[in-house]
Design a protein around this motif. Structure first.
Motif, PDB file in Angstrom:
ATOM      1  N   ALA A  25       0.778  -1.188  -0.196  1.00 42.69           N
ATOM      2  CA  ALA A  25      -0.492  -0.203  -0.452  1.00 42.69           C
ATOM      3  C   ALA A  25       1.041   1.744  -0.330  1.00 42.69           C
ATOM      4  O   ALA A  25       0.374   2.330  -0.902  1.00 42.69           O
ATOM      5  N   THR A  26       2.077   1.066   0.297  1.00 42.56           N
ATOM      6  CA  THR A  26       2.541   2.428   1.048  1.00 42.56           C
ATOM      7  C   THR A  26       3.583   2.621  -0.457  1.00 42.56           C
ATOM      8  O   THR A  26       3.533   4.484  -0.808  1.00 42.56           O
ATOM      9  N   ALA A  27       4.104   1.862  -0.783  1.00 39.03           N
ATOM     10  CA  ALA A  27       4.309   1.200  -2.668  1.00 39.03           C
ATOM     11  C   ALA A  27       4.233   2.449  -3.363  1.00 39.03           C
ATOM     12  O   ALA A  27       4.549   2.863  -4.569  1.00 39.03           O
ATOM     13  N   ALA A  28       2.709   2.014  -3.101  1.00 37.10           N
ATOM     14  CA  ALA A  28       1.493   2.749  -4.105  1.00 37.10           C
ATOM     15  C   ALA A  28       1.599   4.044  -4.239  1.00 37.10           C
ATOM     16  O   ALA A  28       1.027   5.046  -4.382  1.00 37.10           O
ATOM     17  N   GLY A  29       1.691   4.758  -3.025  1.00 38.60           N
ATOM     18  CA  GLY A  29       1.438   5.891  -2.617  1.00 38.60           C
ATOM     19  C   GLY A  29       0.593   6.450  -0.551  1.00 38.60           C
ATOM     20  O   GLY A  29       0.174   7.310  -0.779  1.00 38.60           O
ATOM     21  N   MET A  30      -0.172   5.113  -0.852  1.00 35.57           N
ATOM     22  CA  MET A  30      -0.994   5.198   0.014  1.00 35.57           C
ATOM     23  C   MET A  30      -0.238   5.540   1.563  1.00 35.57           C
ATOM     24  O   MET A  30       1.113   5.097   1.756  1.00 35.57           O
ATOM     25  N   VAL A  31      -0.951   6.301   2.615  1.00 35.13           N
ATOM     26  CA  VAL A  31      -0.420   6.086   4.366  1.00 35.13           C
ATOM     27  C   VAL A  31      -1.715   5.074   5.128  1.00 35.13           C
ATOM     28  O   VAL A  31      -2.426   4.922   4.934  1.00 35.13           O
ATOM     29  N   VAL A  32      -0.496   4.212   6.001  1.00 31.48           N
ATOM     30  CA  VAL A  32      -1.433   3.194   7.067  1.00 31.48           C
ATOM     31  C   VAL A  32      -1.828   3.334   7.887  1.00 31.48           C
ATOM     32  O   VAL A  32      -0.401   3.773   8.826  1.00 31.48           O
ATOM     33  N   PHE A  33      -2.256   4.016   9.050  1.00 31.89           N
ATOM     34  CA  PHE A  33      -2.523   3.885  10.135  1.00 31.89           C
ATOM     35  C   PHE A  33      -3.510   3.597  11.008  1.00 31.89           C
ATOM     36  O   PHE A  33      -4.889   3.086  10.090  1.00 31.89           O
ATOM     37  N   ALA A  34      -3.223   3.019  12.177  1.00 35.36           N
ATOM     38  CA  ALA A  34      -3.570   2.017  12.505  1.00 35.36           C
ATOM     39  C   ALA A  34      -3.770   2.185  14.601  1.00 35.36           C
ATOM     40  O   ALA A  34      -2.636   2.747  14.927  1.00 35.36           O
TER      41      ALA A  34
END
Length: 218
Positions: A25-34
């Motif tokens: 996901a981050t490689a695709a440009g997303m930012v992931v929060f949890a």
């Protein structure tokens, strides 16, 4: 991501698969929060110190909780002296190793039988239901909290910065001055202090300062 569970409930394989998804996901440009959990340092587990996955995944920004008023901000823990109560999750992973990007993260206590890997959370924000978020559900007003509110709070903030931000965590740790340092309080097993800690990470957001790091580049 406003869900999660003690790493013991995941096991290494599932947790590593979760991080692989976050890395993609981050490689695709997303930012992931949890969310880092709402049961203090035990994360609802059998021992007093556990961390919540997926917030412990290296490619996920782990989000802890504070108690915030107009005059103070401290670690969220509504059950002082307890390791399993209503309060922010946080600690050290038993699955993922120490991450080089976590500049200044304190080592786990000497001789600990709990995790010694990646520190959780990375960041924090208001999560205590006593100082929480006013919502409207079926026409009724209520105030809610939990680290499950912190992850979408950050998601909304970063969504305002633009697209394709990707793996932002190292940049956040390099710019700790863009956060309010939380120096008081504990989550049962761990205590806050000056600098990063396993209760509040690098602190709560100063939105304008974080924006300055990303808006121009996006």
């Amino acid at each position: 991501i406003s869900w999660g569970s003690d790493e013991m409930n995941w096991g290494n394989t599932a947790a590593e698969q979760m991080d692989a998804a976050a890395q993609a996901a981050t490689a695709a440009g997303m930012v992931v929060f949890a969310a880092s959990g709402d049961n203090d340092s035990s994360d609802g587990g059998q021992s007093p110190a556990n961390v919540d996955c997926p917030s412990s995944c290296p490619h996920v920004v782990g989000c802890g909780g504070t108690y915030k008023t107009a005059t103070q901000e401290v670690v969220w823990n509504d059950n002082p002296g307890q390791t399993n109560g209503e309060g922010t999750g946080g600690g050290y992973s038993t699955i993922f190793p120490v991450q080089a990007f976590q500049i200044g993260a304190p080592p786990p206590p000497a001789g600990t039988t709990a995790g010694t890997g990646r520190m959780v959370p990375d960041v924090s924000a208001d999560a205590d239901p006593n100082t929480g978020y006013e919502i409207l559900v079926h026409g009724a007003q209520a105030v809610v909290g939990g680290t499950s509110a912190v992850a979408p709070l950050y998601a909304g903030l970063f969504a305002s910065f633009g697209n394709k931000l990707g793996f932002v965590t190292p940049k956040l740790w390099l710019n700790q001055g863009a956060f309010n340092d939380i120096t008081s309080g504990d989550n049962g097993f761990y205590s806050a202090g000056v600098g990063p800690d396993p209760c509040s990470g690098i602190g709560s957001p100063i939105g304008t300062k974080i924006a300055a790091l990303f808006v121009a580049s996006s």
